[in-house]
Design a protein around this motif. Structure first.
Motif, mmCIF file in Angstrom:
data_model
loop_
_atom_site.group_PDB
_atom_site.id
_atom_site.type_symbol
_atom_site.label_atom_id
_atom_site.label_comp_id
_atom_site.label_asym_id
_atom_site.label_seq_id
_atom_site.Cartn_x
_atom_site.Cartn_y
_atom_site.Cartn_z
ATOM 1 N N GLU A 57 0.857 -1.195 0.000
ATOM 2 C CA GLU A 57 0.000 0.000 0.000
ATOM 3 C C GLU A 57 0.892 1.243 0.000
ATOM 4 O OE1 GLU A 57 -2.857 2.356 3.146
ATOM 5 O OE2 GLU A 57 -2.659 0.180 3.371
ATOM 6 N N ASP A 58 0.592 2.180 -0.872
ATOM 7 C CA ASP A 58 1.353 3.428 -0.942
ATOM 8 C C ASP A 58 0.838 4.382 0.130
ATOM 9 O OD1 ASP A 58 2.860 5.642 -1.569
ATOM 10 O OD2 ASP A 58 2.100 5.854 -3.606
ATOM 11 N N VAL A 59 1.691 4.699 1.107
ATOM 12 C CA VAL A 59 1.306 5.632 2.172
ATOM 13 C C VAL A 59 1.985 6.991 1.988
ATOM 14 C CG1 VAL A 59 0.727 3.821 3.834
ATOM 15 C CG2 VAL A 59 3.072 4.704 3.739
ATOM 16 N N GLU A 108 5.668 7.435 9.803
ATOM 17 C CA GLU A 108 4.610 7.405 10.818
ATOM 18 C C GLU A 108 3.822 6.084 10.745
ATOM 19 O OE1 GLU A 108 0.358 9.588 11.450
ATOM 20 O OE2 GLU A 108 2.057 10.884 10.930
ATOM 21 N N GLU A 109 3.477 5.659 9.517
ATOM 22 C CA GLU A 109 2.695 4.429 9.356
ATOM 23 C C GLU A 109 3.534 3.198 9.723
ATOM 24 O OE1 GLU A 109 -0.914 2.531 8.747
ATOM 25 O OE2 GLU A 109 -0.428 4.656 9.005
ATOM 26 N N GLU A 160 -0.409 -0.491 16.350
ATOM 27 C CA GLU A 160 -1.461 0.526 16.366
ATOM 28 C C GLU A 160 -2.204 0.562 15.037
ATOM 29 O OE1 GLU A 160 0.692 4.094 17.255
ATOM 30 O OE2 GLU A 160 1.206 3.449 19.283
ATOM 31 N N ALA A 161 -1.729 -0.194 14.073
ATOM 32 C CA ALA A 161 -2.362 -0.290 12.757
ATOM 33 C C ALA A 161 -2.198 -1.726 12.279
ATOM 34 C CB ALA A 161 -1.708 0.690 11.778
ATOM 35 N N PRO A 162 -3.071 -2.187 11.395
ATOM 36 C CA PRO A 162 -2.960 -3.562 10.913
ATOM 37 C C PRO A 162 -1.636 -3.806 10.199
ATOM 38 C CG PRO A 162 -4.822 -2.412 9.863
ATOM 39 C CD PRO A 162 -4.176 -1.458 10.795
ATOM 40 N N GLU A 163 -1.081 -5.004 10.417
ATOM 41 C CA GLU A 163 0.184 -5.356 9.766
ATOM 42 C C GLU A 163 -0.064 -5.577 8.282
ATOM 43 O OE1 GLU A 163 3.557 -8.802 9.991
ATOM 44 O OE2 GLU A 163 2.633 -8.122 11.867
#
Length: 140
Positions: free
Chosen positions: A84-86, A92-93, A101-104
């Motif tokens: 996924e392009d963040v 931060e991601e 704190e976010a899905p792997e």
């Protein structure tokens, strides 16, 4: 074919291609070689590593280079398809994923040298992979 680095008395440097060392020596002794910039015929051969221009070897090297380039592009396409392009939020991601704190998931994006160093200090592994612009943009 032998390729030599040459120089005129005005220090203009250029390449000369000769069928053999004897060919170079003959042309040089007859002042048939001249500087392409100034026309000077006082030419000397500069020290260089030997290089042969063999058409078969050159063609094989070109094929090898093209094959490696194709493999790298295929790898880059797979990375793009599977991540996924963040964007600029990469650091931060990556932290959010690392600290649950976010899905792997696989992500890609942009990070500065300092951001990458900070991630490494936190034990977060990242890999720099420069992607060709043509893969980053949609085709028109």
């Amino acid at each position: 074919m032998k390729v030599y680095n040459l120089c005129c008395e005005h220090d203009h440097r250029f390449e000369g291609w000769f069928s053999s060392e004897d060919d170079f020596l003959t042309q040089s002794s007859q002042h048939l070689i001249e500087c392409p910039l100034c026309g000077n015929q006082a030419i000397k051969r500069l020290p260089s590593s030997p290089r042969l221009n063999l058409s078969g070897a050159t063609a094989r090297a070109r094929e090898d280079s093209n094959r490696v380039q194709d493999q790298l592009l295929e790898f880059a396409r797979k990375v793009i398809a599977d991540t996924e392009d963040v964007g600029t939020q990469f650091a931060e991601e990556a932290r959010r994923i690392h600290y649950n704190e976010a899905p792997e998931r696989g992500i890609r994006g942009v990070a500065t040298v300092d951001e990458r160093a900070a991630l490494a200090d936190e034990g977060i592994d990242v890999v720099s992979l420069p992607l060709p612009n043509t893969l980053k943009q949609s085709l028109q």
